[in-house]
Write a protein that holds these residues in place. Structure first.
Motif, PDB file in Angstrom:
ATOM      1  N   ASP A 140      -8.586  -0.252   5.379  1.00 60.04           N
ATOM      2  CA  ASP A 140      -7.657   0.882   5.439  1.00 60.04           C
ATOM      3  C   ASP A 140      -8.213   2.077   6.222  1.00 60.04           C
ATOM      4  OD1 ASP A 140      -5.429   2.352   5.032  1.00 60.04           O
ATOM      5  OD2 ASP A 140      -5.580   2.442   2.849  1.00 60.04           O
TER       6      ASP A 140
ATOM      7  N   ASN B  38      -9.343   0.874  -1.591  1.00 58.10           N
ATOM      8  CA  ASN B  38      -9.699   0.536  -0.215  1.00 58.10           C
ATOM      9  C   ASN B  38     -11.090  -0.062  -0.093  1.00 58.10           C
ATOM     10  OD1 ASN B  38      -7.222   1.408   0.729  1.00 58.10           O
ATOM     11  ND2 ASN B  38      -7.928   3.528   0.901  1.00 58.10           N
TER      12      ASN B  38
ATOM     13  N   GLY C 122       0.842  -1.196   0.000  1.00 57.27           N
ATOM     14  CA  GLY C 122       0.000   0.000   0.000  1.00 57.27           C
ATOM     15  C   GLY C 122       0.870   1.236   0.000  1.00 57.27           C
ATOM     16  N   LYS C 123       0.225   2.358   0.103  1.00 56.48           N
ATOM     17  CA  LYS C 123       0.938   3.629   0.193  1.00 56.48           C
ATOM     18  C   LYS C 123       1.878   3.606   1.381  1.00 56.48           C
ATOM     19  CE  LYS C 123      -2.426   6.515   0.876  1.00 56.48           C
ATOM     20  NZ  LYS C 123      -3.542   5.644   1.108  1.00 56.48           N
ATOM     21  N   GLU C 124       1.330   3.118   2.480  1.00 55.05           N
ATOM     22  CA  GLU C 124       2.080   3.208   3.718  1.00 55.05           C
ATOM     23  C   GLU C 124       2.055   1.899   4.485  1.00 55.05           C
ATOM     24  OE1 GLU C 124       1.573   7.894   4.682  1.00 55.05           O
ATOM     25  OE2 GLU C 124      -0.104   6.602   5.162  1.00 55.05           O
TER      26      GLU C 124
ATOM     27  N   CYS D  20       9.042  10.074   4.394  1.00 50.72           N
ATOM     28  CA  CYS D  20       8.441  11.324   4.795  1.00 50.72           C
ATOM     29  C   CYS D  20       9.331  12.070   5.783  1.00 50.72           C
ATOM     30  CB  CYS D  20       7.132  10.989   5.472  1.00 50.72           C
ATOM     31  SG  CYS D  20       5.958  12.281   5.507  1.00 50.72           S
TER      32      CYS D  20
ATOM     33  N   ASP E 247     -10.614   7.954   2.894  1.00 49.84           N
ATOM     34  CA  ASP E 247      -9.826   7.469   1.747  1.00 49.84           C
ATOM     35  C   ASP E 247     -10.652   6.408   1.027  1.00 49.84           C
ATOM     36  OD1 ASP E 247      -7.657   7.401   0.066  1.00 49.84           O
ATOM     37  OD2 ASP E 247      -6.323   6.352   1.449  1.00 49.84           O
TER      38      ASP E 247
END
Ligand code: ADP
Ligand code: MG
Length: 378
Positions: free
Chosen positions: A246, A233, A104-106, A131, A228
């Motif tokens: 998510d 998701n 995933g993104k994070e 980040c 989101d």
């Protein structure tokens, strides 16, 4: 991202675990934790901490680095992963490790299995690292929250996700069954099916559209916004019904920007349906039409989120994260000095040692029975 070498878990002894936990505790206040401090707070009966740390460095669970003012140890990503995985294994929540199924993104998502070899889903939160490095480059952005921040942020994110997932699951929202969490890891039911983004056609877009909009409204009436709500998701189960995943970014409908987030979630669904299925509808929910029926937002705030200091809020806001506060950070309001040379009072060392003991006890204790009540019914 290095592959997780899970075999190493078997070789981690209770002493290794204690040393890693001691470094973790030390990192609350130190970018690099001096060896003497690790030794002191690990408080091993027979000493030998330096030798253990050397081994842990060899396995890349720790690194030893030279800092500007002093040298010391730092937990690596792998070290943090192993602490969480070992804790989950101790608690008999997970018994074996499988393939990575998502990035995933994070987060990284893995299939793992419980003791009965049922596949379950493990989400490793990976927050704030890249980040934070950017932030760091902007020159000592925050002297207090150092490079250890990724650890802190990932953990808050997982804690928050679990709390929301549990609150939603308890209210019969279509979300994966939450099983347990530890540090930056969340263990949950494995959803059979795929994310909506991979679906090219559905039997009846209107039915699914309505189902999704109703979910957004139902969430809103409970006092929360997903934040989101997009095709990555939303998963579709075998019967074509949506399952929402998510949750770290969820916000209360009392949030100052709530309407904005709400509208964005609605817009995501509308735009996706238009683009993917050529489906458009005049009907879509408005924030002003929500009717409070529940206080899910407040429940989550209460169950484990303390007020965070303004200081932490500022940092998190800067990083684009909104949240309460993590749960078990035994908020030793007395911040320890960043300075290596500062001598620790017995009181401070005792407090740190207690934190290590409490953390290890927590890692060995089977969670919260009520969480699994819904499965045991089966
Ligand atoms: P991120 O916060 O990084 O976006 P997500 O929770 O959205 O992480 O998960 C990333 C991907 O992993 C999802 O798009 C989905 O394909 C897969 N995934 C996540 N949770 C589950 C689950 N419980 N069961 C099956 N697949 C999942
Ligand atoms: Mg996602």
């Amino acid at each position: 991202m290095g592959k997780l070498d899970v075999a190493i878990l078997r070789y981690l002894t209770a002493e290794d675990f204690r040393v890693l936990t001691a470094v973790e505790m030390g990192m609350k206040n130190h970018e690099l934790v001096p060896g003497s401090l690790v030794a002191s707070i690990a408080n091993l009966r027979h000493g030998g901490v330096y030798k253990l740390m050397k081994e842990l460095c060899k396995h890349r669970l720790l690194t030893y680095e030279r800092g500007k003012q002093y040298d010391g140890y730092r937990l690596t990503n792998a070290g943090y992963d192993y602490l969480a995985l070992k804790a989950l294994a101790n608690r008999k929540v997970i018994a074996s490790f499988g393939n990575q199924i998502g990035v995933g993104k994070e987060s990284n998502i893995y299939i793992v299995a419980d003791e009965e070899q049922n596949p379950i889903c493990l989400k490793l939160h990976r927050l704030g690292r890249t980040c934070f490095r950017n932030v760091k480059d902007k020159r000592d952005y925050h002297a207090h929250r150092n490079r250890a921040s990724w650890l802190y942020l990932s953990r808050i994110s997982a804690t928050k996700e679990f709390a929301y997932m549990k609150a939603l699951y308890d209210r019969d929202f279509p979300v994966p069954r939450p099983i347990d969490f530890n540090r930056h890891c969340v263990v949950m039911e494995l959803v059979r099916g795929g994310p909506l983004t991979r679906v090219t056609a559905v039997d009846d877009p209107e039915v699914l559209y309505d189902e999704l909009m109703n979910l957004i409204v139902r969430l809103g009436n409970c006092g929360v916004i997903h934040g989101d709500f997009n095709e990555f998701n939303i998963m579709l189960d075998e019967n074509g019904h949506p399952i929402i995943i998510d949750f770290p970014q969820m916000v209360s409908t009392s949030h100052p920007n709530a309407e904005l987030y709400f509208d964005r979630d609605v817009r995501c669904v509308r735009e996706f349906f238009k683009k993917r299925f050529g489906y458009e509808s005049e009907l879509y929910p408005r924030f002003s039409e929500l009717e409070r029926e529940d206080r899910l937002d407040a429940d989550v705030e209460c169950s484990g989120y303390k007020r965070s200091s303004q200081h932490d809020r500022d940092l998190l806001q800067e990083l684009g994260i909104e949240l309460g506060e993590e749960s078990d950070e035994s908020s030793s309001e007395e911040e320890f000095s960043q300075d290596h040379d500062a001598s620790y009072s017995t009181h401070e060392l005792d407090a740190l040692r207690e934190q290590v003991d409490a953390s290890i006890l927590n890692d060995e204790t089977k969670p919260i029975g009520e969480l699994i009540s819904k499965t045991t019914e089966l």
